[in-house]
Design a protein around this motif. Structure first.
Motif, mmCIF file in Angstrom:
data_model
loop_
_atom_site.group_PDB
_atom_site.id
_atom_site.type_symbol
_atom_site.label_atom_id
_atom_site.label_comp_id
_atom_site.label_asym_id
_atom_site.label_seq_id
_atom_site.Cartn_x
_atom_site.Cartn_y
_atom_site.Cartn_z
ATOM 1 N N THR A 58 9.679 -49.148 -14.113
ATOM 2 C CA THR A 58 10.494 -47.963 -13.870
ATOM 3 C C THR A 58 10.668 -47.706 -12.382
ATOM 4 O O THR A 58 9.733 -47.900 -11.601
ATOM 5 N N THR A 59 11.841 -47.241 -11.998
ATOM 6 C CA THR A 59 12.026 -46.678 -10.669
ATOM 7 C C THR A 59 12.616 -45.293 -10.791
ATOM 8 O O THR A 59 13.444 -45.033 -11.670
ATOM 9 N N GLU A 60 12.150 -44.378 -9.948
ATOM 10 C CA GLU A 60 12.820 -43.097 -9.820
ATOM 11 C C GLU A 60 14.048 -43.293 -8.933
ATOM 12 O O GLU A 60 14.119 -44.243 -8.152
ATOM 13 N N ALA A 61 15.005 -42.387 -9.050
ATOM 14 C CA ALA A 61 16.219 -42.495 -8.237
ATOM 15 C C ALA A 61 16.897 -41.135 -8.116
ATOM 16 O O ALA A 61 16.894 -40.361 -9.070
ATOM 17 N N ASN A 62 17.452 -40.876 -6.948
ATOM 18 C CA ASN A 62 18.283 -39.690 -6.768
ATOM 19 C C ASN A 62 19.739 -40.077 -6.997
ATOM 20 O O ASN A 62 20.184 -41.120 -6.489
ATOM 21 N N PRO A 63 20.501 -39.278 -7.725
ATOM 22 C CA PRO A 63 21.884 -39.652 -8.049
ATOM 23 C C PRO A 63 22.772 -39.937 -6.843
ATOM 24 O O PRO A 63 23.650 -40.788 -6.914
ATOM 25 N N ASN A 64 22.529 -39.254 -5.720
ATOM 26 C CA ASN A 64 23.393 -39.451 -4.554
ATOM 27 C C ASN A 64 23.100 -40.746 -3.810
ATOM 28 O O ASN A 64 23.970 -41.280 -3.120
ATOM 29 N N GLY A 85 16.514 -38.098 -10.948
ATOM 30 C CA GLY A 85 16.195 -36.705 -10.627
ATOM 31 C C GLY A 85 17.440 -35.845 -10.655
ATOM 32 O O GLY A 85 17.947 -35.444 -9.611
ATOM 33 N N VAL A 86 17.935 -35.563 -11.849
ATOM 34 C CA VAL A 86 19.192 -34.822 -12.004
ATOM 35 C C VAL A 86 18.981 -33.325 -11.778
ATOM 36 O O VAL A 86 19.741 -32.669 -11.070
ATOM 37 N N GLN A 87 17.961 -32.752 -12.383
ATOM 38 C CA GLN A 87 17.576 -31.332 -12.303
ATOM 39 C C GLN A 87 18.536 -30.385 -13.023
ATOM 40 O O GLN A 87 18.121 -29.498 -13.749
ATOM 41 N N SER A 88 19.838 -30.538 -12.818
ATOM 42 C CA SER A 88 20.817 -29.681 -13.486
ATOM 43 C C SER A 88 22.209 -30.288 -13.335
ATOM 44 O O SER A 88 22.438 -31.131 -12.462
ATOM 45 N N PHE A 89 23.111 -29.868 -14.220
ATOM 46 C CA PHE A 89 24.518 -30.248 -14.093
ATOM 47 C C PHE A 89 25.354 -29.052 -13.620
ATOM 48 O O PHE A 89 26.578 -29.081 -13.682
ATOM 49 N N ASN A 90 24.659 -28.008 -13.167
ATOM 50 C CA ASN A 90 25.329 -26.815 -12.670
ATOM 51 C C ASN A 90 25.392 -26.882 -11.143
ATOM 52 O O ASN A 90 24.352 -26.935 -10.479
ATOM 53 N N ASP A 91 26.587 -26.891 -10.592
ATOM 54 C CA ASP A 91 26.777 -27.105 -9.160
ATOM 55 C C ASP A 91 26.057 -26.050 -8.315
ATOM 56 O O ASP A 91 25.394 -26.368 -7.330
ATOM 57 N N GLN A 92 26.162 -24.791 -8.718
ATOM 58 C CA GLN A 92 25.526 -23.711 -7.957
ATOM 59 C C GLN A 92 24.005 -23.834 -7.976
ATOM 60 O O GLN A 92 23.337 -23.632 -6.960
ATOM 61 N N LYS A 93 23.460 -24.187 -9.120
ATOM 62 C CA LYS A 93 22.004 -24.342 -9.236
ATOM 63 C C LYS A 93 21.515 -25.517 -8.386
ATOM 64 O O LYS A 93 20.490 -25.418 -7.711
ATOM 65 N N LEU A 94 22.264 -26.610 -8.390
ATOM 66 C CA LEU A 94 21.889 -27.771 -7.566
ATOM 67 C C LEU A 94 21.849 -27.408 -6.088
ATOM 68 O O LEU A 94 20.932 -27.799 -5.362
ATOM 69 N N LYS A 95 22.851 -26.663 -5.636
ATOM 70 C CA LYS A 95 22.880 -26.246 -4.229
ATOM 71 C C LYS A 95 21.711 -25.329 -3.910
ATOM 72 O O LYS A 95 21.070 -25.444 -2.864
ATOM 73 N N ALA A 96 21.410 -24.408 -4.822
ATOM 74 C CA ALA A 96 20.293 -23.476 -4.619
ATOM 75 C C ALA A 96 18.957 -24.220 -4.592
ATOM 76 O O ALA A 96 18.028 -23.831 -3.876
ATOM 77 N N ASN A 98 18.596 -27.034 -3.371
ATOM 78 C CA ASN A 98 18.672 -27.902 -2.192
ATOM 79 C C ASN A 98 18.799 -29.380 -2.563
ATOM 80 O O ASN A 98 18.294 -30.265 -1.868
ATOM 81 N N ARG A 99 19.474 -29.646 -3.672
ATOM 82 C CA ARG A 99 19.714 -31.021 -4.100
ATOM 83 C C ARG A 99 20.976 -31.557 -3.433
ATOM 84 O O ARG A 99 21.966 -30.840 -3.277
ATOM 85 N N ALA A 100 20.929 -32.818 -3.042
ATOM 86 C CA ALA A 100 22.033 -33.395 -2.265
ATOM 87 C C ALA A 100 23.159 -33.947 -3.132
ATOM 88 O O ALA A 100 24.203 -34.341 -2.611
ATOM 89 N N HIS A 101 22.967 -33.989 -4.448
ATOM 90 C CA HIS A 101 23.998 -34.595 -5.304
ATOM 91 C C HIS A 101 24.798 -33.527 -6.053
ATOM 92 O O HIS A 101 24.381 -32.378 -6.184
ATOM 93 N N SER A 102 25.932 -33.968 -6.554
ATOM 94 C CA SER A 102 26.783 -33.100 -7.379
ATOM 95 C C SER A 102 26.613 -33.486 -8.843
ATOM 96 O O SER A 102 26.092 -34.576 -9.149
ATOM 97 N N GLN A 105 28.192 -36.863 -9.443
ATOM 98 C CA GLN A 105 27.395 -38.004 -8.969
ATOM 99 C C GLN A 105 26.284 -38.349 -9.960
ATOM 100 O O GLN A 105 25.985 -39.533 -10.161
ATOM 101 N N ALA A 106 25.697 -37.329 -10.560
ATOM 102 C CA ALA A 106 24.631 -37.567 -11.542
ATOM 103 C C ALA A 106 25.172 -38.325 -12.744
ATOM 104 O O ALA A 106 24.565 -39.298 -13.218
ATOM 105 N N ILE A 107 26.307 -37.876 -13.248
ATOM 106 C CA ILE A 107 26.934 -38.525 -14.408
ATOM 107 C C ILE A 107 27.294 -39.970 -14.085
ATOM 108 O O ILE A 107 27.003 -40.891 -14.855
ATOM 109 N N THR A 108 27.902 -40.175 -12.918
ATOM 110 C CA THR A 108 28.313 -41.525 -12.495
ATOM 111 C C THR A 108 27.118 -42.452 -12.358
ATOM 112 O O THR A 108 27.162 -43.619 -12.783
#
Length: 319
Positions: A58-64, A85-96, A98-102, A105-108
């Protein structure tokens, strides 16, 4: 990577690793997807003859940062599972958070990994961030299940000292009901709840190894290893680790502490507790919990059907 390789060679001798004896390999902590796969190649060359043919890698990965080229490079090395490390599919929550992906990007990233051919795909979701609602979390879970995954880790937000959020602890909300809601939503989609934070049609062999307290090597700054009744800690300071990766702190664990860990890990997962581990008084308490339908017994193993009360059950048995 040279320090990592040096410690790995030492650990392989220390753990007396033999041909095709390693069941799992996990690349994580930090952000593995920011490291060129070519830099991992010497590690894989060392480990390849020691890995079982069906080893979970296994490898961990950030979507961005998990680009198509990076994912392909890791797949070519032999990685067969990716945890995003998706955390959420809600754009506002991701920004709050401090996640660098949208969300896109997670879906892709997940879809790209599937197209490349990875056998198992997982993603993480976070709940109990300030403002989380059942509607938001239900939407996150539904979007997750539109992707080709076979595993979800759902973690309650925790505030660690020294992090960006340590000065703003109020961003974590206290809503125990959301834990049950998230678990119910995920299992309704067909994933099995096999540990307090983990669900899937596939159960991670690596995760279960921790809960069964199997021996494992921890290689890298701050990585933890475990052998028999001792934990091993390299320094968490990167510069000090590079200078001397073999400087390890040993932490012996006595029988009482080991038993306590086995009980906590067993009841917060589908591993359960072997009857033979318990003293007579502990068995009486465990049997009482079975009688009250708080536990159930499968052959000679006590198991828990509600992981969210596992700590209370263990404390009762130990009292």
């Amino acid at each position: 990577m040279l320090a990592l390789e040096k410690q790995l060679i030492y650990e392989l001798k220390h753990f007396e690793v033999s041909h095709k004896s390693i069941e799992t390999l996990f690349i994580g902590g930090g952000t593995p997807s920011t490291i060129d796969p070519l830099l991992y190649a010497p590690i894989f060359k060392l480990l390849k003859p020691l890995l079982q043919d069906d080893a979970e890698i296994t490898t961990e990965a950030n979507p961005n940062s998990a680009t198509k080229a990076w994912l392909q490079g890791m797949y070519d090395l032999g990685v067969n599972r990716v945890s995003f490390g998706v955390q959420s599919f809600n754009d506002q929550k991701l920004k709050a958070l401090n996640r660098a992906h949208s969300p896109k990007q997670a879906i892709t990233a997940v879809e790209t990994a599937k197209n490349i051919g990875f056998k198992h795909l997982s993603l993480d979701l976070i709940y109990n961030y300030q403002g989380d609602t059942k509607e938001l979390l239900k939407s996150d879970i539904e979007k997750a299940f539109k992707l080709p995954i076979d595993h979800i880790s759902a973690y309650e937000l925790t505030i660690e000292g020294g992090t960006k959020f340590a000065s703003t602890p109020t961003i974590r909300q206290e809503d125990d009901e959301l834990a049950f809601f998230v678990a119910n939503e995920i299992t309704t989609h067909g994933f099995k709840h096999y540990e307090i934070s983990n669900f899937g049609t596939y159960e991670s062999t690596h995760n279960k190894g921790y809960w069964e307290l199997k021996n494992y090597m921890g290689v890298g700054a701050g990585a933890v290893g475990f052998k028999e009744n001792t934990r091993y800690y390299p320094t968490t300071d990167i510069e000090s680790y590079i200078e001397n990766p073999l400087k390890l702190t040993e932490e012996p664990i006595n029988e009482e502490e080991l038993l306590t860990e086995k009980l906590f890990l067993g009841l917060r997962s589908n591993i359960g507790i072997q009857e033979g581990l318990l003293s007579e008084s502990m068995r009486r308490k465990a049997d009482f919990l079975v009688e009250k339908e708080k536990l159930f017994k499968e052959n000679s193993v006590y198991k828990n059907s509600d992981y969210f009360i596992s700590d209370e059950l263990v404390l009762y048995i130990l009292d």
